[in-house]
Write an enzyme that holds these catalytic residues in place. Structure first.
Site, PDB file in Angstrom:
ATOM      1  CG  ASP A  93      -2.027  -1.029   1.084  1.00 30.31           C
ATOM      2  OD1 ASP A  93      -2.321  -1.427  -0.178  1.00 30.31           O
ATOM      3  OD2 ASP A  93      -2.556  -1.541   2.153  1.00 30.31           O
ATOM      4  CB  CYS A  94       3.607   2.536   2.045  1.00 25.45           C
ATOM      5  SG  CYS A  94       4.216   0.914   2.836  1.00 25.45           S
TER       6      CYS A  94
END
Lengths: 128, 500
Positions: B130-131
Site C-alpha cells: 500500500d505504501c
C-alpha cells in the site's frame, strides 16, 4: 627480428621451414607454432641481416609474412604497473624499472599469456 | 623513553611544519639516528598500498521514486546489487559479475564507471505494498544523482598476504593471477615496507575511527576487517569513505581471467611517531616481513606452504623454492603504493590531513577459522566402485578389449607389477588401434599422463577434474598410487539424481 608466418592450409604439408633454411642458410629459432586443420601460425626469430631475405623466401612459397615490430601494445591509461605480466611471460618481455612496468616488445612471441593475465585488460596483441 | 603527544603533532601539521617521511624512508632514518633521535626528528610516517581488494563495495541510496518502490532486486549496468535493505538502499559488491557480460564486467567496473563520471543504467523490481505501489522501474543515473554513495569495504589492507604458486600440471587462473604449471611462477600481493598494518602491527595508532587515505579521498577505519587475525600476522581493516569524493586513479576495476571481477583500492595511513615503539615498528623493512608461498595446485582449503620468503626476496623478482629459482612478480602495484605514500606525505606536510585519536584500539586477537560445515558432501571413497579391473601394459590389445567388454567401465587402468597406476586405455583408444591396425600392445596406445582421484577427496574435486579435462572416468588411487577404485560421471549423476 621476429616474423609471424601465416601458412595457408594448402601448403601446410610442405617442408617450408626446412627449405627456407637450406636456401637462405639463415639460422633461426621457432618461438611458437600452432598448426591445425584450418591454418598454421608460426613465429620465428631471425637475425636482422637475414630478415628480409628470409621474409622474401617464405613469401615466394606462398606464406603471408608479418614483421612483429611491436607485437604487444599497452594502454598506458589502464596500466597500474602491478606486474602481473612480468612472471608469466615466457620470453621476459616485461620488467620493472623503478617499479614501473616497461616492455621490450621485441621479445614478444604473441603467445597471449599476458593479455589474459592482465587484471586491468591493458594489453593487446597486434598484427595477427 | 622519548615521547610526543598526538595533539603536539597535529599542531605542527596545522602550522605546516610537521616533519613527514614515507615508510620507505623511515628504516634508514632509524638506522642512522637510533629510535630516540628518530622520535625527535620525525613526526609522521606515511604508508600506502594499492592492490586487488575483493571485499569492497558501496552503499547507494537512490532517493524515492514517484510512485514509490520498495526495491527487492536491482541491477546497475546488469550487475545485481543487494536490494534487501529498506526501500531504496542498495549494496553493490565489487566481485559481483554482470548478467550480460559475465566476469569481464562486474560490480568493481560499475564503481569505476560511477567514479569516472559515467552514467549507469538502473533496473529495479519491487514488492508492491500500500505504501510502495510501484513494481518495477528503469532509470539512468550518475554518481551525483545518488543521495549517498558510501564505500564500505569489509576486508581491506591486509597486513601481508600469502604468495601463490602452483604444482599442478596445467595453468591455473586464480584470484592470485595466472599460475603457470609446475611452479613456473610466483605471484604475491601487498606493499611490504609500505603496508599500513605492517608499520603498526600492534595497533599503537591505527584503531576505530582512524582517518585514512581511501580511493583518493579521506576515509575512516570502521574497525577490524573480516578475518582480522593479528595473532598470525594477517590483520585487516574495515573501512569507509565517500565515493563521491574519490578518484578513478585510486579505484580501478580489474578482472582476473577465469576468476572474476575485483577492485584495486588505494589505501594509505599516516602514522604519528608518538614514541620509540612506533619508531621501531615504522622502521620495518621488506626483509622483516615473512611471506609463506602457498601451493594453489592443491584445490583444498588447507593448501600446503612450499616455502617461506620475505618481501625483499619477492621484490628481487626471483625466489628460491627447494633449490629452484622461480620468477616472482606482484599483483598489487608498488608504483601506486609509493605514489599514495608520497601523496599523503604531501597532504600532511601541507596541513591538509590531520591525525586522529582512535575511539578504540583494534582487537589484538581475531578469528579466521574454517567454515563449520553441517552438511558435508561425500568423499570419492564413498561413491566410487571398488571392483575395478586393471591390466598390465604388456598385454595385447584384443585382451584389453575383452577386459573392457567383460568389465563395467569403458576405461581400463594400466598398472605396474606392484599395482601402481602407469596409464589408462579407453574403449575409444582400442577402437582407434584396431582401425589403424598398427598397435599391438596396450603400452603402444595407453595414455601415460593419467588424471586420477584420491579416495579422501570430496566428490566436487573429482567432478571438477572430469570437467576440466573433458573425460568421464578417473581411477582412484591410494597414497602409494595403487589403483583401488574407479569414479565415473555416471556415479556422480546417479548420486545427484538420488539427492533431488
Amino acid at each position: 627480428m621476429k616474423l609471424m608466418l601465416h601458412v595457408a592450409p594448402g601448403i601446410v604439408r610442405q617442408p617450408l621451414i626446412a627449405s627456407v633454411i637450406l636456401e637462405t642458410e639463415a639460422l633461426f629459432n621457432i618461438e611458437r607454432a600452432s598448426i591445425d586443420a584450418a591454418s598454421g601460425e608460426i613465429v620465428i626469430e631471425v637475425s636482422p641481416d637475414k630478415c628480409q631475405e628470409v621474409k622474401r623466401a617464405f613469401e615466394r612459397r606462398g606464406v603471408h609474412v608479418v614483421m612483429l615490430e611491436n607485437p604487444v601494445v599497452r594502454d598506458e591509461e589502464e596500466c597500474v604497473h602491478c606486474g602481473a605480466c612480468v612472471s608469466i611471460c615466457p620470453t621476459k618481455t616485461f620488467r620493472f624499472e623503478n617499479w614501473r612496468v616497461v616492455a621490450d616488445s621485441g621479445k614478444c612471441i604473441q603467445c597471449g599469456a599476458c593479455v589474459a593475465g592482465c587484471p586491468q585488460r591493458a594489453l593487446r596483441l597486434v598484427l595477427k | 623513553m622519548q615521547e610526543k603527544s598526538l595533539s603536539e603533532i597535529n599542531q605542527r601539521i596545522r602550522d605546516g611544519c610537521a616533519r613527514v617521511v614515507t615508510a620507505e624512508e623511515m628504516p634508514l632514518i632509524v638506522d642512522e639516528l637510533g629510535t630516540a633521535e628518530a622520535v625527535r626528528e620525525v613526526d609522521v610516517v606515511t604508508t600506502g598500498t594499492f592492490g586487488a581488494m575483493c571485499s569492497s563495495g558501496v552503499f547507494l541510496n537512490l532517493g524515492h521514486s514517484d510512485p514509490p518502490i520498495k526495491i527487492a532486486r536491482a541491477w546497475l549496468n546488469k550487475v545485481e546489487a543487494y536490494g534487501g535493505i529498506a526501500a531504496v538502499d542498495l549494496f553493490l559488491g565489487a566481485t559481483q559479475p554482470s548478467e550480460n557480460r559475465g566476469i569481464e564486467y562486474g560490480g568493481a567496473h560499475v564503481i569505476e564507471d560511477l567514479v569516472s563520471g559515467r552514467q549507469i543504467q538502473v533496473e529495479a523490481e519491487g514488492g508492491v505494498t500500500d505504501c510502495y505501489p510501484q513494481s518495477d522501474l528503469e532509470t539512468s543515473l550518475r554518481l551525483e544523482d545518488f543521495n549517498q554513495a558510501t564505500m564500505v569495504n569489509p576486508r581491506n589492507a591486509y597486513q601481508r598476504y600469502n604468495a601463490a604458486t602452483s604444482t599442478a600440471d596445467r595453468t591455473l587462473h586464480t584470484y592470485m593471477g595466472t599460475l603457470l604449471p609446475k611452479m613456473g611462477n610466483v605471484h604475491y600481493s601487498g606493499s611490504g615496507v609500505l603496508s599500513p598494518l605492517s608499520n603498526d602491527p600492534s595497533f599503537q595508532y591505527i584503531g576505530v575511527g582512524t582517518r585514512i587515505f581511501l580511493g583518493g579521498s579521506q576515509g575512516f577505519v570502521i574497525g577490524p576487517g573480516t578475518q582480522h587475525s593479528p595473532q598470525s600476522g594477517f590483520s585487516t581493516l574495515m573501512v569507509t569513505g565517500d565515493l563521491k569524493k574519490m578518484s578513478p586513479r585510486y579505484l580501478r576495476a580489474a578482472t582476473f581471467h577465469g576468476y572474476g571481477p575485483s577492485l584495486y583500492v588505494g589505501i594509505g595511513i599516516p602514522i604519528p611517531v608518538l614514541n620509540e615503539k612506533i619508531a621501531i615498528s615504522t622502521a620495518v623493512k621488506d626483509e622483516d616481513i615473512p611471506v609463506p608461498i602457498i601451493d594453489y595446485g592443491i584445490p583444498r582449503r588447507d593448501r600446503p606452504t612450499v616455502a617461506t620468503v620475505t618481501y625483499q626476496d619477492l621484490k628481487s623478482g626471483c625466489v628460491d623454492i627447494n633449490g629452484r629459482e622461480v620468477p616472482a612478480s606482484p599483483l598489487s602495484s608498488f608504483f601506486m603504493a609509493r605514489e599514495i605514500a608520497e601523496n599523503l606525505k604531501d597532504q600532511v606536510a601541507k596541513g591538509e590531513f590531520l591525525l586522529t585519536q582512535a575511539a578504540e584500539p583494534l582487537p589484538r586477537k581475531g578469528f579466521a577459522g574454517p567454515m563449520k560445515q553441517t552438511k558435508e558432501s561425500p568423499n570419492v571413497g564413498e561413491v566410487m566402485s571398488k571392483e575395478v579391473v586393471t591390466a598390465r601394459e604388456d598385454i595385447e590389445i584384443d585382451h584389453a578389449a575383452r577386459l573392457i567388454v567383460n568389465g563395467s567401465f569403458d576405461h581400463l587402468p594400466v598398472v605396474s607389477a606392484e599395482g601402481r597406476l602407469t596409464g589408462i586405455v579407453t574403449a575409444w583408444d582400442i577402437s582407434k588401434a584396431v582401425a589403424s591396425g598398427k598397435a599391438v600392445r596396450v603400452s603402444d596406445i595407453m595414455t601415460r599422463k593419467v588424471q586420477c582421484a584420491r579416495i579422501d577427496e570430496p566428490i566436487e574435486l573429482a567432478a571438477r577434474t572430469l570437467d576440466t579435462h573433458s573425460i568421464s572416468a578417473l581411477p582412484v588411487v591410494d597414497r602409494e598410487n595403487r589403483v583401488i577404485g574407479m569414479i565415473t560421471s555416471d556415479h556422480l549423476s546417479r548420486m545427484l539424481a538420488r539427492r533431488r
